[in-house]
Design an enzyme around this catalytic site. Structure first.
Site, PDB file in Angstrom:
ATOM      1  N   HIS A  41       0.394  -1.157   0.122  1.00 26.90           N
ATOM      2  CA  HIS A  41      -0.173   0.358   0.446  1.00 26.90           C
ATOM      3  C   HIS A  41       0.714   1.102  -0.528  1.00 26.90           C
ATOM      4  O   HIS A  41       2.028   1.669   1.058  1.00 26.90           O
ATOM      5  CB  HIS A  41      -0.931   0.408   1.478  1.00 26.90           C
ATOM      6  CG  HIS A  41      -1.908   1.138   1.048  1.00 26.90           C
ATOM      7  ND1 HIS A  41      -3.205   1.084   0.947  1.00 26.90           N
ATOM      8  CD2 HIS A  41      -1.755   2.552   1.646  1.00 26.90           C
ATOM      9  CE1 HIS A  41      -3.677   2.404   1.238  1.00 26.90           C
ATOM     10  NE2 HIS A  41      -3.001   3.132   1.380  1.00 26.90           N
ATOM     11  N   CYS A  42       0.749   2.510  -0.758  1.00 29.42           N
ATOM     12  CA  CYS A  42       1.735   3.052  -1.395  1.00 29.42           C
ATOM     13  C   CYS A  42       0.773   4.623  -0.604  1.00 29.42           C
ATOM     14  O   CYS A  42       0.450   4.835  -1.174  1.00 29.42           O
ATOM     15  CB  CYS A  42       1.485   3.237  -2.959  1.00 29.42           C
ATOM     16  SG  CYS A  42       3.219   4.801  -2.912  1.00 29.42           S
ATOM     17  N   VAL A  43       1.879   5.012   0.098  1.00 30.69           N
ATOM     18  CA  VAL A  43       0.945   6.006   0.882  1.00 30.69           C
ATOM     19  C   VAL A  43       1.188   7.228   0.410  1.00 30.69           C
ATOM     20  O   VAL A  43      -0.074   8.436   0.019  1.00 30.69           O
ATOM     21  CB  VAL A  43       1.808   6.618   2.445  1.00 30.69           C
ATOM     22  CG1 VAL A  43       1.426   5.620   3.404  1.00 30.69           C
ATOM     23  CG2 VAL A  43       3.708   6.515   2.071  1.00 30.69           C
TER      24      VAL A  43
END
Length: 397
Positions: free
Chosen positions: A250-252
């Site tokens: 999950h890329c912020v």
């Protein structure tokens, strides 16, 4: 009326002020309650009614220009601010990650940083006359291509469809029994254990299940949160609350998962960002530190603080260099993982279970499960999302 209600109709704020005037400490959770109330009522007027504003969007818009202008006043101020910025971002990332919260702060920071750096380049660097028109066009095209790839990366990463009308178990802490015809186990699926489901590394990890009509080597997982059978390499994201095909992480920075359908666009966006950023840094340093190579000028540029315009440009160059170094590290890890056909999630699980090999000084974790050689691994990556995934009978159930 929403904004006025923050001060006129907030019981938590009234109680906090009373305790502050009486020199009493606030009860646990009081500040979080006040912040949640203010965030809920922070709205702007619109034609169809007041629109709620996500509070995490605001700080980058206000603080980034202020901090960069203050850092341009003196060399020591720039050193302190540019050193503290990565520390603050890492602290905020740790805080939101621990609370399992989604935030638009990093996406807002990234997009606003791109726009503001481009504005400073056009406003302060181009008027000096050392940048050609073709170079401005090339930088602009790189920025547009990067935004286009980023827009594609923000789309569906490959979410698994949740079965319609599927009932969730009334007691999620209890083990799911492999009873044929029950709501907690599809037809033809048998459990291989009786341990209760538990969260591993933030994922909903249930029983390891296999289809009765499939070979023993074909293992599939039952997600207790989404109530579906996950195909190989799929995983559950605790921030998005969905299962994703070939989940990487999950890329912020894009506030979304990176999976089977958007991994290529994610790599493309990182690559365009690196090329555009390095090109813009080089053009700026050639303008304000003429006669020196970009690497030398980055550390030694005597005339950088001779005027405020040069100081602001030099400060923005250092800010871009710090962000570019961080994104370059992410891109390097991604390219190495692709070369060994391993995802970030698989590498993390391999480290936990001590089933992977550390290679290249620990930069990559080779699980050996899907590694088919450099060319085959890249061929597999380039073919991701080329055809719609086939839904098995278990997925349909």
């Amino acid at each position: 009326s929403h904004l006025a209600a923050c001060c006129c109709d907030c019981q938590e704020l009234d109680e906090g002020c009373d305790r502050w005037l009486a020199c009493k400490s606030l009860p646990p959770g009081a500040l979080e309650s006040i912040a949640d109330t203010v965030a809920d009522r922070l709205r702007v007027p619109w034609f169809s009614g007041a629109v709620k504003i996500n509070v995490s969007l605001v700080p980058p818009l206000l603080l980034l220009p202020l901090l960069l202008h203050v850092a341009s006043l003196h060399f020591l101020l720039g050193l302190v601010i540019l050193t503290s910025l990565p520390v603050v971002m890492l602290w905020y990332y740790y805080l939101t990650h621990r609370r399992k919260e989604r935030t638009l702060f990093f996406l807002s920071l990234g997009l606003f940083s791109l726009g503001y750096m481009y504005y400073v380049f056009l406003q302060e660097v181009v008027p000096r006359g050392h940048v050609q028109y073709s170079q401005v066009v090339a930088l602009t095209c790189g920025l547009i291509l990067m935004l286009a790839a980023l827009s594609r990366a923000k789309k569906d990463p490959g979410y698994l469809p949740i079965p319609a009308g599927h009932e969730k178990p009334s007691h999620p802490g209890l083990p799911n029994r492999g009873v044929r015809g029950s709501a907690s186990a599809p037809h033809g699926i048998t459990t291989s254990g009786t341990a209760s489901s538990r969260a591993v590394n933030g994922e909903a990890k249930g029983h390891s299940r296999m289809a009765a009509d499939e070979p023993e080597a074909v293992k599939k997982d039952w997600c207790t949160k989404c109530q579906l059978v996950r195909p190989a390499r799929a995983g559950h994201c605790r921030l998005c609350g969905r299962c994703v095909r070939r989940l990487d992480h999950h890329c912020v920075w894009i506030n979304s998962c990176v999976g089977e359908q958007n991994h290529q666009a994610f790599i493309l966006a990182l690559s365009f960002f690196m090329l555009t950023s390095v090109y813009g840094i080089t053009l700026t340093l050639h303008t304000i530190c003429r006669g020196r190579t970009p690497f030398v000028a980055l550390f030694y540029c005597p005339g950088a603080y001779s005027d405020y315009s040069s100081a602001l440009s030099f400060t923005c160059v250092w800010y871009c260099a710090i962000v570019t170094a961080g994104m370059g590290y992410i891109l390097l890890i991604q390219l190495l993982n692709i070369s060994y056909n391993v995802t970030e999630r698989e590498a993390r699980l391999a480290l936990r279970d001590n089933t992977g090999r550390r290679l290249l000084g620990g930069l990559v974790i080779d699980t050996g499960q899907y590694n088919r050689g450099f060319l085959c691994n890249w061929g597999h990556f380039l073919s991701l999302g080329s055809s719609p995934p086939q839904r098995s009978a278990e997925d349909i159930v």
